[in-house]
Design an enzyme around this catalytic site. Sequence first.
Site, PDB file in Angstrom:
ATOM      1  N   SER A  70     -31.173   3.463   7.049  1.00 57.08           N
ATOM      2  CA  SER A  70     -30.754   4.218   5.860  1.00 57.08           C
ATOM      3  C   SER A  70     -31.922   4.421   4.897  1.00 57.08           C
ATOM      4  O   SER A  70     -32.836   3.609   4.823  1.00 57.08           O
ATOM      5  CB  SER A  70     -29.626   3.490   5.134  1.00 57.08           C
TER       6      SER A  70
HETATM    7  N1  SAH Z   1     -27.778   0.195   7.358  1.00 58.23           N
HETATM    8  C1  SAH Z   1     -28.189   0.515   8.681  1.00 58.23           C
HETATM    9  C2  SAH Z   1     -27.652   1.886   9.018  1.00 58.23           C
HETATM   10  C3  SAH Z   1     -27.712   2.220  10.440  1.00 58.23           C
HETATM   11  S1  SAH Z   1     -27.018   3.793  10.841  1.00 58.23           S
HETATM   12  C4  SAH Z   1     -29.702   0.494   8.748  1.00 58.23           C
HETATM   13  O1  SAH Z   1     -30.314   0.692   7.701  1.00 58.23           O
HETATM   14  O2  SAH Z   1     -30.280   0.291   9.810  1.00 58.23           O
HETATM   15  C5  SAH Z   1     -25.299   3.416  10.969  1.00 58.23           C
HETATM   16  C6  SAH Z   1     -24.898   2.425  12.020  1.00 58.23           C
HETATM   17  O3  SAH Z   1     -23.488   2.428  12.077  1.00 58.23           O
HETATM   18  C7  SAH Z   1     -25.398   2.759  13.433  1.00 58.23           C
HETATM   19  O4  SAH Z   1     -26.121   1.674  13.933  1.00 58.23           O
HETATM   20  C8  SAH Z   1     -24.096   2.998  14.216  1.00 58.23           C
HETATM   21  O5  SAH Z   1     -24.160   2.546  15.561  1.00 58.23           O
HETATM   22  C9  SAH Z   1     -23.106   2.185  13.409  1.00 58.23           C
HETATM   23  N2  SAH Z   1     -21.696   2.569  13.587  1.00 58.23           N
HETATM   24  C10 SAH Z   1     -21.141   3.811  13.624  1.00 58.23           C
HETATM   25  N3  SAH Z   1     -19.812   3.742  13.791  1.00 58.23           N
HETATM   26  C11 SAH Z   1     -19.507   2.422  13.858  1.00 58.23           C
HETATM   27  C12 SAH Z   1     -18.288   1.694  14.058  1.00 58.23           C
HETATM   28  N4  SAH Z   1     -17.105   2.298  14.225  1.00 58.23           N
HETATM   29  N5  SAH Z   1     -18.347   0.336  14.083  1.00 58.23           N
HETATM   30  C13 SAH Z   1     -19.521  -0.320  13.934  1.00 58.23           C
HETATM   31  N6  SAH Z   1     -20.708   0.309  13.751  1.00 58.23           N
HETATM   32  C14 SAH Z   1     -20.704   1.663  13.709  1.00 58.23           C
END
Ligand code: SAH
Length: 222
Positions: A70
């Site tokens: 993010s």
């Molecule tokens: N805060 C994290 C954001 C990663 S992007 C960072 O800075 O790295 C969002 C993440 O949400 C991804 O890794 C994706 O796989 C996850 N995601 C999407 N839908 C999801 C769900 N239903 N349950 C768990 N994780 C989910």
Amino acid sequence: MTLRHLQGSGMTSQRTRNRLITRLTEQGIVDERILEVMRTTPRHIFVDEALASRAYEDTALPIGYNQTISQPYTVARMTELLLENTETLDKVLEIGTGCGYQTAILAQLVGEVYSVERILPLQKKAKVHTELLKLKNIRYSYSDGSWGWEEYAPFNGILVAAAPNEVPEALLQQLAVGGVMLIPVGEQGGMQTLQRITRSENGFYVEEFDPVIFVPFLAGKE
Ligand code: SAH
């Protein structure tokens, strides 16, 4: 990974990191607790070596598996809205661990973080990253976050890092009375709205904040 790598140099040095913090302040982030934690947390260890020199730009970066770390402003903003009007929160549920950057920021500001991710290799990376930083108050679950994490509910805070079309019912149910959830809601492939949902004894109170762009909230495990 060496201590030198953790500390960073050149484009990953403390000086470069301080510039990011100045930028966040200029964009309106005021909570000193969050600015300090973001100033001292090395974001470059959360991304691939090839992207490390861009880690302190205020931008999302790829972390593999079609996902992104993010944007720092978004992490700061969501954390600020989560912790507004409170000293700290005991138990926070995070949906979408990704590479663990937001998890690491939260872990330094709240009691316990419970973090759910549906892509196993990303969860593994996050564990490595947060262990490097010696953060001990994090539990990880490999699961579909639509179900929340029943075993540890209710949570005083919930932070969702992927955008669903609608707020999953289980997350509303697992929010404690007095608790706060930050979640981007809206159509995939477009802009979403950052919502803050506060639970009271009488129900849920919804506030809408900035337009944001998040990766989609997907069902099932991958
Ligand atoms: N805060 C994290 C954001 C990663 S992007 C960072 O800075 O790295 C969002 C993440 O949400 C991804 O890794 C994706 O796989 C996850 N995601 C999407 N839908 C999801 C769900 N239903 N349950 C768990 N994780 C989910």
